[in-house]
Motif scaffolding. Structure first.
Motif, PDB file in Angstrom:
ATOM      1  N   MET A   1       0.821  -1.178   0.000  1.00  0.00           N
ATOM      2  CA  MET A   1       0.000   0.000   0.000  1.00  0.00           C
ATOM      3  C   MET A   1       0.878   1.260   0.000  1.00  0.00           C
ATOM      4  O   MET A   1       0.508   2.251  -0.610  1.00  0.00           O
ATOM      5  CB  MET A   1      -0.910  -0.027   1.223  1.00  0.00           C
ATOM      6  N   LEU A   2       1.997   1.173   0.667  1.00  0.00           N
ATOM      7  CA  LEU A   2       2.884   2.338   0.665  1.00  0.00           C
ATOM      8  C   LEU A   2       3.546   2.562  -0.692  1.00  0.00           C
ATOM      9  O   LEU A   2       3.981   3.671  -0.997  1.00  0.00           O
ATOM     10  CB  LEU A   2       3.931   2.204   1.771  1.00  0.00           C
ATOM     11  N   SER A   3       3.588   1.514  -1.511  1.00  0.00           N
ATOM     12  CA  SER A   3       4.125   1.704  -2.863  1.00  0.00           C
ATOM     13  C   SER A   3       3.195   2.595  -3.689  1.00  0.00           C
ATOM     14  O   SER A   3       3.660   3.352  -4.545  1.00  0.00           O
ATOM     15  CB  SER A   3       4.326   0.359  -3.549  1.00  0.00           C
ATOM     16  N   TRP A   4       1.897   2.527  -3.404  1.00  0.00           N
ATOM     17  CA  TRP A   4       0.958   3.431  -4.080  1.00  0.00           C
ATOM     18  C   TRP A   4       1.227   4.878  -3.679  1.00  0.00           C
ATOM     19  O   TRP A   4       1.139   5.795  -4.505  1.00  0.00           O
ATOM     20  CB  TRP A   4      -0.478   3.063  -3.726  1.00  0.00           C
ATOM     21  N   VAL A   5       1.550   5.083  -2.420  1.00  0.00           N
ATOM     22  CA  VAL A   5       1.858   6.436  -1.943  1.00  0.00           C
ATOM     23  C   VAL A   5       3.070   6.987  -2.686  1.00  0.00           C
ATOM     24  O   VAL A   5       3.056   8.126  -3.162  1.00  0.00           O
ATOM     25  CB  VAL A   5       2.097   6.434  -0.421  1.00  0.00           C
ATOM     26  N   VAL A   6       4.102   6.177  -2.788  1.00  0.00           N
ATOM     27  CA  VAL A   6       5.319   6.616  -3.487  1.00  0.00           C
ATOM     28  C   VAL A   6       5.005   6.884  -4.960  1.00  0.00           C
ATOM     29  O   VAL A   6       5.482   7.879  -5.537  1.00  0.00           O
ATOM     30  CB  VAL A   6       6.437   5.556  -3.333  1.00  0.00           C
ATOM     31  N   THR A   7       4.187   6.037  -5.569  1.00  0.00           N
ATOM     32  CA  THR A   7       3.812   6.242  -6.972  1.00  0.00           C
ATOM     33  C   THR A   7       3.097   7.569  -7.161  1.00  0.00           C
ATOM     34  O   THR A   7       3.422   8.340  -8.080  1.00  0.00           O
ATOM     35  CB  THR A   7       2.907   5.091  -7.446  1.00  0.00           C
ATOM     36  N   PHE A   8       2.124   7.867  -6.300  1.00  0.00           N
ATOM     37  CA  PHE A   8       1.405   9.128  -6.431  1.00  0.00           C
ATOM     38  C   PHE A   8       2.297  10.326  -6.121  1.00  0.00           C
ATOM     39  O   PHE A   8       2.132  11.398  -6.728  1.00  0.00           O
ATOM     40  CB  PHE A   8       0.161   9.138  -5.544  1.00  0.00           C
ATOM     41  N   LEU A   9       3.258  10.178  -5.221  1.00  0.00           N
ATOM     42  CA  LEU A   9       4.182  11.278  -4.963  1.00  0.00           C
ATOM     43  C   LEU A   9       5.079  11.545  -6.164  1.00  0.00           C
ATOM     44  O   LEU A   9       5.358  12.701  -6.505  1.00  0.00           O
ATOM     45  CB  LEU A   9       5.020  10.979  -3.721  1.00  0.00           C
ATOM     46  N   SER A  27      -2.818  14.444  -6.968  1.00  0.00           N
ATOM     47  CA  SER A  27      -1.960  13.305  -6.645  1.00  0.00           C
ATOM     48  C   SER A  27      -1.468  13.375  -5.207  1.00  0.00           C
ATOM     49  O   SER A  27      -1.400  12.349  -4.525  1.00  0.00           O
ATOM     50  CB  SER A  27      -0.767  13.244  -7.598  1.00  0.00           C
ATOM     51  N   ILE A  28      -1.147  14.561  -4.742  1.00  0.00           N
ATOM     52  CA  ILE A  28      -0.709  14.726  -3.360  1.00  0.00           C
ATOM     53  C   ILE A  28      -1.836  14.370  -2.397  1.00  0.00           C
ATOM     54  O   ILE A  28      -1.618  13.691  -1.393  1.00  0.00           O
ATOM     55  CB  ILE A  28      -0.219  16.166  -3.106  1.00  0.00           C
ATOM     56  N   GLU A  29      -3.053  14.812  -2.711  1.00  0.00           N
ATOM     57  CA  GLU A  29      -4.183  14.505  -1.838  1.00  0.00           C
ATOM     58  C   GLU A  29      -4.463  13.002  -1.800  1.00  0.00           C
ATOM     59  O   GLU A  29      -4.740  12.440  -0.737  1.00  0.00           O
ATOM     60  CB  GLU A  29      -5.435  15.267  -2.292  1.00  0.00           C
ATOM     61  N   ILE A  30      -4.394  12.341  -2.939  1.00  0.00           N
ATOM     62  CA  ILE A  30      -4.600  10.895  -2.985  1.00  0.00           C
ATOM     63  C   ILE A  30      -3.512  10.190  -2.188  1.00  0.00           C
ATOM     64  O   ILE A  30      -3.785   9.248  -1.434  1.00  0.00           O
ATOM     65  CB  ILE A  30      -4.642  10.403  -4.445  1.00  0.00           C
ATOM     66  N   ALA A  31      -2.269  10.645  -2.326  1.00  0.00           N
ATOM     67  CA  ALA A  31      -1.166  10.042  -1.580  1.00  0.00           C
ATOM     68  C   ALA A  31      -1.368  10.212  -0.082  1.00  0.00           C
ATOM     69  O   ALA A  31      -1.111   9.283   0.695  1.00  0.00           O
ATOM     70  CB  ALA A  31       0.159  10.658  -2.020  1.00  0.00           C
ATOM     71  N   LYS A  32      -1.846  11.380   0.350  1.00  0.00           N
ATOM     72  CA  LYS A  32      -2.102  11.609   1.772  1.00  0.00           C
ATOM     73  C   LYS A  32      -3.169  10.658   2.293  1.00  0.00           C
ATOM     74  O   LYS A  32      -3.024  10.067   3.362  1.00  0.00           O
ATOM     75  CB  LYS A  32      -2.578  13.045   2.005  1.00  0.00           C
TER      76      LYS A  32
END
Length: 57
Positions: A1-9, A27-32
């Motif tokens: 799941m954290l890989s999705w965060v890195v992808t969106f960042l 993208s930042i909001e989705i990552a948050k």
């Protein structure tokens, strides 16, 4: 799941560099959101693991 965060960042950084402010902001909001969901899931699983790991003697 954290890989999705890195992808969106990464998407946000690239969009920000190229001047797509709306895409970068979204993208930042989705990552948050995904990051906080991951943190909550981790904490819940840690509490459940601690509760189930104890045995009464």
């Amino acid at each position: 799941m954290l890989s999705w965060v890195v992808t969106f960042l990464v998407i946000a950084l690239i969009a920000g560099i190229l001047g797509f402010g709306g895409v970068a902001g979204a993208s930042i909001e989705i990552a948050k959101i995904i990051f906080f969901i991951a943190i909550v899931l981790f904490l819940v699983s840690a509490v459940v693991g601690l509760a189930r790991g104890r045995s009464r003697v």
